[in-house]
Design an enzyme around this catalytic site. Structure first.
Site, PDB file in Angstrom:
ATOM      1  N   HIS A   1       4.708  23.390  -1.187  1.00 39.93           N
ATOM      2  CA  HIS A   1       6.017  23.351  -0.529  1.00 39.93           C
ATOM      3  C   HIS A   1       6.003  22.199   0.465  1.00 39.93           C
ATOM      4  CE1 HIS A   1       9.833  24.681   0.964  1.00 39.93           C
ATOM      5  NE2 HIS A   1       9.364  24.935   2.170  1.00 39.93           N
TER       6      HIS A   1
ATOM      7  N   HIS B   1      14.005  22.053   4.759  1.00 38.31           N
ATOM      8  CA  HIS B   1      13.182  22.378   3.592  1.00 38.31           C
ATOM      9  C   HIS B   1      14.000  23.205   2.615  1.00 38.31           C
ATOM     10  CE1 HIS B   1      11.856  26.704   4.494  1.00 38.31           C
ATOM     11  NE2 HIS B   1      12.732  26.398   5.429  1.00 38.31           N
TER      12      HIS B   1
ATOM     13  N   CYS C   1      12.277  21.662  -3.090  1.00 35.98           N
ATOM     14  CA  CYS C   1      11.827  20.979  -1.871  1.00 35.98           C
ATOM     15  C   CYS C   1      11.588  19.489  -2.103  1.00 35.98           C
ATOM     16  CB  CYS C   1      10.616  21.675  -1.256  1.00 35.98           C
ATOM     17  SG  CYS C   1       9.176  21.883  -2.312  1.00 35.98           S
TER      18      CYS C   1
END
Length: 195
Positions: free
Chosen positions: A150, A164, A79
């Site tokens: 994340h 993402h 990510c």
């Protein structure tokens, strides 16, 4: 480290039981390193002995990995790497590549995003998701005990799209809402984007 012993002229690695063709991660790493790569096919002969086979050589050529559809490779295609690629491609901004160990999100020591966002030129958006702008980084906490692990990039105000790259998945574009909104912990904006 090898660099401490002298100049590195090339990288050689193997692909066991598969062709010696470069993966997108290999191509990215070759570009990043700026030196030739040699990939050796390794397999077994009829007697079961390990043997080296065909060698494929390639060098930096300007390759740019796509934003979407890449397999997850921690530290190369993850990510944060997606955020770096998007900023370089869309804004001409080269973000630092912070070292990160696999599993950093649960070691209780490293906090990739919260420890480094200011060093990379970002600041927290006080109104968070109520004030999303294209290019904002959305920090999320998924199956982590300690902190956000994340991130995605908000890319479109019309349908609330986010790109993402979740652990173990292909990089993709999703509608930002529902689950993603529930696991959001902060929104970051690059300083030069401030309105």
């Amino acid at each position: 480290m090898a660099v401490d012993r002298g100049e590195i002229l090339a990288v050689v690695h193997s692909h066991p039981d598969r062709p010696p063709l470069p993966s997108p991660a290999d191509l990215d790493a070759c570009e990043e390193g700026g030196i030739p790569w040699h990939i050796v096919h390794v397999g077994k002969d009829d007697a079961g002995a390990v043997v080296a086979g065909e060698i494929h050589t390639f060098a930096p050529s300007g390759y740019e990995a796509p934003l979407l559809g890449l397999p997850f490779v921690h530290g190369v295609h993850d990510c944060y790497a997606l955020i770096r690629r998007w900023y370089k491609r869309e804004r001409g901004i080269v973000l630092p590549d912070f070292e990160r160990r696999d599993g950093w999100w649960d070691d209780g020591v490293q906090n990739l995003y919260l420890d480094n966002y200011a060093k990379a030129g970002f600041e927290v958006v006080p109104d968070g998701v109520a004030d999303l702008q294209v290019g904002d980084v959305i920090l999320m906490q998924i199956r982590s005990k300690n902190h956000p692990n994340h991130a995605g990039i908000y890319i479109d105000g019309g349908w609330q799209w986010m790109i993402h790259h979740e652990y173990g998945q292909l990089s993709c574009k999703v509608v930002y809402g529902g689950h993603w909104l529930q696991v959001t912990r902060a929104v970051l904006r690059y300083r030069s984007q401030r309105s």
